[in-house]
Design a protein around this motif. Structure first.
Motif, mmCIF file in Angstrom:
data_model
loop_
_atom_site.group_PDB
_atom_site.id
_atom_site.type_symbol
_atom_site.label_atom_id
_atom_site.label_comp_id
_atom_site.label_asym_id
_atom_site.label_seq_id
_atom_site.Cartn_x
_atom_site.Cartn_y
_atom_site.Cartn_z
ATOM 1 N N HIS A 64 3.495 -23.621 50.013
ATOM 2 C CA HIS A 64 3.702 -22.945 51.290
ATOM 3 C C HIS A 64 5.167 -23.008 51.750
ATOM 4 O O HIS A 64 5.728 -22.004 52.198
ATOM 5 N N SER A 65 5.776 -24.165 51.626
ATOM 6 C CA SER A 65 7.130 -24.363 52.147
ATOM 7 C C SER A 65 8.241 -23.943 51.193
ATOM 8 O O SER A 65 9.337 -23.620 51.635
ATOM 9 N N HIS A 66 7.971 -24.009 49.898
ATOM 10 C CA HIS A 66 9.017 -23.739 48.902
ATOM 11 C C HIS A 66 8.656 -22.579 47.973
ATOM 12 O O HIS A 66 9.289 -22.411 46.936
ATOM 13 N N GLY A 67 7.648 -21.817 48.349
ATOM 14 C CA GLY A 67 7.209 -20.711 47.514
ATOM 15 C C GLY A 67 8.237 -19.604 47.400
ATOM 16 O O GLY A 67 8.937 -19.301 48.362
ATOM 17 N N SER A 68 8.300 -19.021 46.220
ATOM 18 C CA SER A 68 9.264 -17.944 45.983
ATOM 19 C C SER A 68 8.644 -16.568 46.199
ATOM 20 O O SER A 68 9.351 -15.566 46.203
ATOM 21 N N THR A 69 7.338 -16.522 46.372
ATOM 22 C CA THR A 69 6.648 -15.250 46.563
ATOM 23 C C THR A 69 5.427 -15.482 47.445
ATOM 24 O O THR A 69 4.827 -16.562 47.405
ATOM 25 N N PRO A 70 5.029 -14.510 48.248
ATOM 26 C CA PRO A 70 3.803 -14.666 49.042
ATOM 27 C C PRO A 70 2.586 -14.871 48.132
ATOM 28 O O PRO A 70 2.483 -14.248 47.080
ATOM 29 N N MET A 71 1.726 -15.767 48.537
ATOM 30 C CA MET A 71 0.532 -16.076 47.767
ATOM 31 C C MET A 71 -0.697 -15.779 48.627
ATOM 32 O O MET A 71 -1.134 -16.627 49.397
ATOM 33 N N PRO A 72 -1.250 -14.588 48.505
ATOM 34 C CA PRO A 72 -2.415 -14.266 49.331
ATOM 35 C C PRO A 72 -3.663 -15.025 48.875
ATOM 36 O O PRO A 72 -3.975 -15.071 47.691
ATOM 37 N N PHE A 73 -4.322 -15.665 49.837
ATOM 38 C CA PHE A 73 -5.574 -16.372 49.583
ATOM 39 C C PHE A 73 -6.673 -15.685 50.378
ATOM 40 O O PHE A 73 -6.431 -15.145 51.458
ATOM 41 N N GLY A 74 -7.884 -15.732 49.856
ATOM 42 C CA GLY A 74 -9.015 -15.128 50.532
ATOM 43 C C GLY A 74 -9.539 -16.006 51.656
ATOM 44 O O GLY A 74 -9.214 -17.190 51.747
ATOM 45 N N GLU A 75 -10.352 -15.410 52.503
ATOM 46 C CA GLU A 75 -11.043 -16.167 53.545
ATOM 47 C C GLU A 75 -11.992 -17.157 52.865
ATOM 48 O O GLU A 75 -12.304 -17.019 51.687
ATOM 49 N N LEU A 76 -12.479 -18.128 53.613
ATOM 50 C CA LEU A 76 -13.315 -19.178 53.035
ATOM 51 C C LEU A 76 -14.508 -18.640 52.245
ATOM 52 O O LEU A 76 -14.828 -19.151 51.183
ATOM 53 N N LYS A 77 -15.163 -17.640 52.750
ATOM 54 C CA LYS A 77 -16.369 -17.107 52.088
ATOM 55 C C LYS A 77 -16.112 -15.825 51.303
ATOM 56 O O LYS A 77 -17.040 -15.163 50.870
ATOM 57 N N HIS A 78 -14.848 -15.478 51.096
ATOM 58 C CA HIS A 78 -14.527 -14.255 50.358
ATOM 59 C C HIS A 78 -15.150 -14.352 48.961
ATOM 60 O O HIS A 78 -14.926 -15.324 48.248
ATOM 61 N N PRO A 79 -15.925 -13.353 48.544
ATOM 62 C CA PRO A 79 -16.659 -13.468 47.287
ATOM 63 C C PRO A 79 -15.838 -13.249 46.017
ATOM 64 O O PRO A 79 -16.283 -13.585 44.922
ATOM 65 N N ALA A 80 -14.622 -12.696 46.151
ATOM 66 C CA ALA A 80 -13.806 -12.397 44.963
ATOM 67 C C ALA A 80 -12.514 -13.204 44.990
ATOM 68 O O ALA A 80 -12.063 -13.676 46.027
ATOM 69 N N ILE A 81 -11.912 -13.334 43.831
ATOM 70 C CA ILE A 81 -10.676 -14.093 43.661
ATOM 71 C C ILE A 81 -9.494 -13.162 43.904
ATOM 72 O O ILE A 81 -9.396 -12.100 43.289
ATOM 73 N N THR A 82 -8.603 -13.559 44.810
ATOM 74 C CA THR A 82 -7.426 -12.750 45.120
ATOM 75 C C THR A 82 -6.352 -12.952 44.044
ATOM 76 O O THR A 82 -6.444 -13.852 43.210
ATOM 77 N N GLU A 83 -5.307 -12.155 44.122
ATOM 78 C CA GLU A 83 -4.220 -12.256 43.145
ATOM 79 C C GLU A 83 -3.527 -13.624 43.203
ATOM 80 O O GLU A 83 -3.265 -14.245 42.175
ATOM 81 N N GLY A 84 -3.235 -14.089 44.411
ATOM 82 C CA GLY A 84 -2.610 -15.401 44.552
ATOM 83 C C GLY A 84 -3.502 -16.514 44.029
ATOM 84 O O GLY A 84 -3.045 -17.446 43.365
ATOM 85 N N GLU A 85 -4.781 -16.406 44.332
ATOM 86 C CA GLU A 85 -5.736 -17.397 43.839
ATOM 87 C C GLU A 85 -5.834 -17.363 42.319
ATOM 88 O O GLU A 85 -5.938 -18.406 41.674
#
Length: 151
Positions: A64-85
């Motif tokens: 979060h603090s030193h990331g070089s690119t945005p990392m999208p994460f899904g909501e807690l119950k999101h049924p699919a895996i996001t790109e960041g995940e």
């Protein structure tokens, strides 16, 4: 990474589902301005997993603090895996498979040089602890679900 992106979460092995849920809990806590380690503690009541909390928090904090690119994460119950995940699950699988050169290169692409070593060390410790309790985040699809069984 592409093996995971947009795939159903239920197709992951139990260790990968665990780390995915932990990462989502951490992100959710930050978004709601609550304490991420406390949220992780509540999310994993198993005593043998308490040592993992500090390493998961440290790893996510560096991302979060030193990331070089945005990392999208899904909501807690999101049924699919996001790109960041998907990127993180691939990294967890490399760590669990003891591929330090590959995992280091991936980590260096995700975070600043100063955060790479501490992030890798935290993930290695967490993966070892998870492996010891049968939750190695190897990423394999759960048996019998990859073909759509049980849907």
């Amino acid at each position: 990474m592409y093996a995971y992106c947009d795939q159903p979460v239920r197709h992951l092995d139990s260790g990968s589902r665990f780390v995915l849920h932990a990462m989502r809990v951490w992100v959710d806590a930050v978004q709601h301005r609550t304490c991420p380690p406390r949220a992780l503690m509540i999310a994993m009541p198993q005593r043998e997993l308490v040592p993992v909390i500090g390493d998961l928090h440290g790893m996510m904090l560096r991302l979060h603090s030193h990331g070089s690119t945005p990392m999208p994460f899904g909501e807690l119950k999101h049924p699919a895996i996001t790109e960041g995940e998907a990127m993180m699950l691939s990294l967890w699988a490399m760590i669990a498979a003891d591929e330090p050169e590959h995992s280091r290169a991936s980590i260096e692409a995700l975070v600043s040089e100063t955060a790479a070593s501490p992030m890798q060390a935290a993930m290695v410790r967490a993966a070892a602890c998870l492996s010891a309790v049968g939750l190695a985040p190897v990423g394999r699809m759960a048996v019998g679900t990859a073909s759509g069984a049980g849907e």
